[in-house]
Design a protein around this motif. Structure first.
Motif, mmCIF file in Angstrom:
data_model
loop_
_atom_site.group_PDB
_atom_site.id
_atom_site.type_symbol
_atom_site.label_atom_id
_atom_site.label_comp_id
_atom_site.label_asym_id
_atom_site.label_seq_id
_atom_site.Cartn_x
_atom_site.Cartn_y
_atom_site.Cartn_z
ATOM 1 N N CYS A 16 0.855 -1.193 0.000
ATOM 2 C CA CYS A 16 0.000 0.000 0.000
ATOM 3 C C CYS A 16 0.887 1.238 0.000
ATOM 4 C CB CYS A 16 -0.903 0.026 1.233
ATOM 5 S SG CYS A 16 -2.289 -1.121 1.152
ATOM 6 N N PHE A 17 0.572 2.155 -0.908
ATOM 7 C CA PHE A 17 1.295 3.423 -0.993
ATOM 8 C C PHE A 17 0.419 4.505 -0.387
ATOM 9 C CE2 PHE A 17 2.748 0.759 -4.465
ATOM 10 C CZ PHE A 17 4.125 0.909 -4.428
ATOM 11 N N GLU A 18 0.910 5.146 0.624
ATOM 12 C CA GLU A 18 0.133 6.212 1.262
ATOM 13 C C GLU A 18 0.044 7.438 0.349
ATOM 14 O OE1 GLU A 18 0.687 6.993 5.479
ATOM 15 O OE2 GLU A 18 2.112 5.334 5.561
ATOM 16 N N PHE A 19 -1.056 8.186 0.517
ATOM 17 C CA PHE A 19 -1.307 9.471 -0.144
ATOM 18 C C PHE A 19 -1.691 9.364 -1.619
ATOM 19 C CE2 PHE A 19 2.384 9.983 2.808
ATOM 20 C CZ PHE A 19 1.651 10.407 3.906
ATOM 21 N N ILE A 20 -1.940 8.154 -2.124
ATOM 22 C CA ILE A 20 -2.404 8.030 -3.509
ATOM 23 C C ILE A 20 -3.515 6.981 -3.589
ATOM 24 C CG2 ILE A 20 -0.233 8.732 -4.589
ATOM 25 C CD1 ILE A 20 0.404 5.849 -5.110
ATOM 26 N N LEU A 66 -3.003 4.656 -9.581
ATOM 27 C CA LEU A 66 -1.718 3.967 -9.699
ATOM 28 C C LEU A 66 -1.779 2.912 -10.801
ATOM 29 C CD1 LEU A 66 1.128 3.442 -8.625
ATOM 30 C CD2 LEU A 66 0.123 1.971 -6.875
ATOM 31 N N LEU A 67 -2.852 2.136 -10.821
ATOM 32 C CA LEU A 67 -3.007 1.083 -11.829
ATOM 33 C C LEU A 67 -3.070 1.670 -13.233
ATOM 34 C CD1 LEU A 67 -5.571 -1.390 -10.211
ATOM 35 C CD2 LEU A 67 -3.134 -1.766 -10.599
ATOM 36 N N HIS A 83 -6.943 2.055 0.323
ATOM 37 C CA HIS A 83 -7.278 2.550 -1.016
ATOM 38 C C HIS A 83 -6.041 2.663 -1.910
ATOM 39 C CE1 HIS A 83 -11.459 3.329 -1.679
ATOM 40 N NE2 HIS A 83 -11.614 3.939 -0.517
ATOM 41 N N GLY A 84 -4.860 2.682 -1.331
ATOM 42 C CA GLY A 84 -3.636 2.808 -2.122
ATOM 43 C C GLY A 84 -2.929 1.493 -2.349
ATOM 44 N N LEU A 91 2.122 11.035 -8.771
ATOM 45 C CA LEU A 91 0.794 11.067 -8.156
ATOM 46 C C LEU A 91 0.806 11.782 -6.815
ATOM 47 C CD1 LEU A 91 -0.458 7.454 -9.003
ATOM 48 C CD2 LEU A 91 -1.230 9.611 -10.028
ATOM 49 N N ARG A 92 1.881 11.598 -6.074
ATOM 50 C CA ARG A 92 1.961 12.256 -4.763
ATOM 51 C C ARG A 92 2.137 13.765 -4.883
ATOM 52 N NH1 ARG A 92 5.581 7.866 -1.309
ATOM 53 N NH2 ARG A 92 3.808 6.552 -0.669
ATOM 54 N N MET A 93 2.716 14.207 -5.975
ATOM 55 C CA MET A 93 2.875 15.651 -6.165
ATOM 56 C C MET A 93 1.517 16.340 -6.272
ATOM 57 S SD MET A 93 6.048 16.292 -5.959
ATOM 58 C CE MET A 93 6.115 17.967 -6.572
#
Length: 391
Positions: free
Chosen positions: A299-303, A308-309, A347-348, A377-379
């Motif tokens: 899981c990647f936080e903040f996205i 992502l997919l 969700h990430g 995406l994080r930007m």
């Protein structure tokens, strides 16, 4: 643009040897296995040969393997069939909260028929508690159904221990082994498995074919009525071509299991290490060691996982946010919520699963692509910007 498939837990390509095995059964040996003429009997002999091949891969007698249309049907048959056939013993069964929906939705359907279901919690690695399992068993418990390997986070349950607990209380044990079959050595007798669901398209065989192992003596009701196929237990003209492909894929998987697992584990660790070293605010999901050899779930936080997919897909990489059966849903994975992740982190999620055709170059390209995509995406995330500003 490179095209990299990293969704082998959703489905696998059919191997060339498997296609070659299937082809004659479309055009030459096309008979109905229930027909008494020569064309039909040729198909029948092929069908029984395939049954014996698949049974041998799980150390089971040939007459305990029944062909189905796939893992979902096998799960439905095992659970509904056992619970309906054993009403005299009781109306209670046990499963867990991270099962595939083929099990969970089947249990929910049975609840409408008066079956009482206990849904066991799992810990942060996705493991059930054996003590909680013991405590959940009642005098009216008929069946325990716990999946072998979770399809999303890859966690492998202690199947033999679960079976022993079940049998000590006179309870039957079913396992959804769709993700395990072809990736783990399985001996149904030694492991104490009473019923087991498997699927062809997860092991480089065709879609639309699966099997249910039913130990001799198990009382089970039919799910599909009609003809006398599968020893009068599963009606419907057998998909002989598909079954022959399934058997060939099963044989290849069985014979190459050690090399297959070694390759997948090596690439899995390379991929995970690369992700964790290249990207911050990442959580690895599932048990660290007792897991599917090719599964990486993070899981990647903040996205958002969907963004992502889509971004990875634009770079030619095919991954997943969880089960392919629920990919159209915007809700967080029930598996990730069950292991205690909050909605915003769940969700990430990203599930990348490695297979026989994955290369080191594929893995390295994916790591670099992920690093770039996540940063981009994080930007656009105000929360990430706020956290970065606070450093």
């Amino acid at each position: 643009m490179r095209k990299i498939y990293l969704d082998y837990s959703a489905t696998t390509p059919v191997k060339k040897e498997v296609v070659e095995e299937m082809l004659p059964y479309f055009t030459e040996n096309f008979g109905n296995a229930s027909s008494i003429h020569g064309f039909g009997q040729d198909a029948k002999r092929a069908l029984e040969k395939a049954r014996a091949q698949i049974a041998a891969t799980i150390a089971a007698p040939a007459d305990t393997v029944y062909f189905t249309a796939g893992g979902s049907e096998s799960d439905n048959w095992a659970i509904k069939g056992v619970m309906r056939a054993n009403k005299a013993k009781g109306n209670h069964m046990i499963t867990c909260k991270i099962e595939h929906h083929a099990v969970l939705h089947t249990c929910q359907a049975l609840e409408k028929e008066g079956v009482e279901v206990t849904y066991l919690d799992v810990d942060s690695d996705g493991m059930i508690s054996l003590e909680a399992l013991k405590a959940a068993i009642r005098p009216t418990t008929v069946l325990i159904s716990i999946m072998f390997i979770n399809n999303e986070i890859g966690t492998m349950q202690p199947i033999q221990d679960i079976a022993q607990i079940a049998h000590e209380s006179g309870v039957l044990f079913h396992t959804d082994a769709v993700q395990a079959y072809g990736n783990v050595k399985i001996d149904v007798s030694a492991m104490g498995i009473d019923l087991m669901s498997v699927s062809s398209h997860k092991i480089y065989g065709p879609k639309g074919v699966g099997a249910l192992y039913i130990k001799k003596g198990i009382k089970i009701q039919n799910l599909i009525e009609g003809g006398a196929q599968e020893k009068k237990r599963r009606a419907g003209t057998e998909n002989v071509a598909g079954i022959m492909g399934f058997a060939k894929a099963a044989q290849i998987a069985h014979d190459s299991l050690e090399a297959h697992v070694e390759k997948l584990v090596t690439l899995r660790e390379r991929l995970l290490k690369g992700i964790l070293e290249s990207v911050d605010y990442v959580k690895h999901n599932g048990h660290p060691t007792l897991r599917h050899p090719g599964n990486v779930n993070v899981c990647f936080e903040f996205i958002e996982g969907e963004a992502l997919l889509l971004s990875l897909n634009a770079k030619g990489i095919g991954g997943s946010s969880g089960s392919a059966c629920t990919s159209g849903s915007l809700d967080p994975s029930h598996v990730l919520l069950a292991i205690g992740l909050p909605h915003e982190i769940a969700h990430g999620s990203l599930r990348l699963t490695i297979g026989d055709f994955t290369t080191e170059e594929d893995v390295d390209y994916t790591i670099e692509a992920l690093k770039e995509v996540v940063q981009k995406l994080r930007m656009m995330s105000p929360l990430y910007d706020r956290i970065q500003g606070g450093k």
